[in-house]
Each structure stands twice: as C-alpha cells, then as structure tokens.
Design a protein around this motif. Structure first.
Motif, PDB file in Angstrom:
ATOM      1  N   VAL A  27       0.815  -1.215   0.000  1.00 52.11           N
ATOM      2  CA  VAL A  27       0.000   0.000   0.000  1.00 52.11           C
ATOM      3  C   VAL A  27       0.852   1.271   0.000  1.00 52.11           C
ATOM      4  CG1 VAL A  27      -1.999  -1.115   1.055  1.00 52.11           C
ATOM      5  CG2 VAL A  27      -0.280  -0.078   2.528  1.00 52.11           C
ATOM      6  N   ARG A  28       2.076   1.151  -0.442  1.00 52.49           N
ATOM      7  CA  ARG A  28       2.929   2.338  -0.550  1.00 52.49           C
ATOM      8  C   ARG A  28       2.296   3.332  -1.515  1.00 52.49           C
ATOM      9  NH1 ARG A  28       8.250  -1.264  -1.101  1.00 52.49           N
ATOM     10  NH2 ARG A  28       8.719  -1.492   1.102  1.00 52.49           N
ATOM     11  N   ARG A  32       5.218   2.318  -8.102  1.00 47.62           N
ATOM     12  CA  ARG A  32       6.455   1.651  -8.529  1.00 47.62           C
ATOM     13  C   ARG A  32       7.232   1.045  -7.363  1.00 47.62           C
ATOM     14  NH1 ARG A  32       8.751   4.744 -13.743  1.00 47.62           N
ATOM     15  NH2 ARG A  32       6.740   5.261 -14.623  1.00 47.62           N
ATOM     16  N   GLN A  33       6.910   1.481  -6.151  1.00 51.26           N
ATOM     17  CA  GLN A  33       7.583   0.944  -4.966  1.00 51.26           C
ATOM     18  C   GLN A  33       6.883  -0.305  -4.430  1.00 51.26           C
ATOM     19  OE1 GLN A  33       7.573   4.253  -2.258  1.00 51.26           O
ATOM     20  NE2 GLN A  33       9.485   5.070  -3.079  1.00 51.26           N
TER      21      GLN A  33
END
Length: 75
Positions: A27-28, A32-33
């Motif tokens: 859930v960043r 892309r992370q």
C-alpha cells in the motif's frame, strides 16, 4: 498485532509482524515501490511455510451448512 482477531486462541506473533510488513509494502503511495503479486505470494509463502498443496481448502463437515446459509442470504 492490533488487527488480530481476539477469537484466535493462538497465533505466531512473529509471522503476524512479518505479514504486516508485506501488507505495508503493498500500500505504498508510489505504485512503482509496491511489489508485484509474484513477489507478494513468494514472501507470504516464505513466512507461512505453507506449500501450494497445503493451501487448498479441505472439505469441512459443516460446509453444507455454510452453503445453505449463503443460498438463503442471496435470496
């Protein structure tokens, strides 16, 4: 740990913490992370040590009752 169902009689606190880390990575804010599903499933498999065969639900003696309840709720 605050999200663990209090009805559970026992659980591995270390596994819960590790699963929480995986959840947080999913859930960043920056897409892309975030890990892809292959990485998520590999990490969860490593944490839980459940084999693919072990993840298949087993027939439960009360499954017929669950199906009956679900069918009456749908109508």
């Amino acid at each position: 740990m605050k999200m663990v169902d209090l009805a559970l009689n026992s659980f591995d606190a270390d596994q819960v913490e590790k699963i929480g880390v995986v959840i947080k990575s999913c859930v960043r804010p920056e897409p892309r992370q975030r890990p892809d599903m292959r990485e998520v499933s590999a990490r969860l498999r490593g944490i839980s040590a459940i084999t693919p065969e072990g993840a298949i639900p087993k027939p439960h003696p009360l499954r017929w009752a669950e199906l009956e309840i679900m069918s009456t709720e749908a109508s």
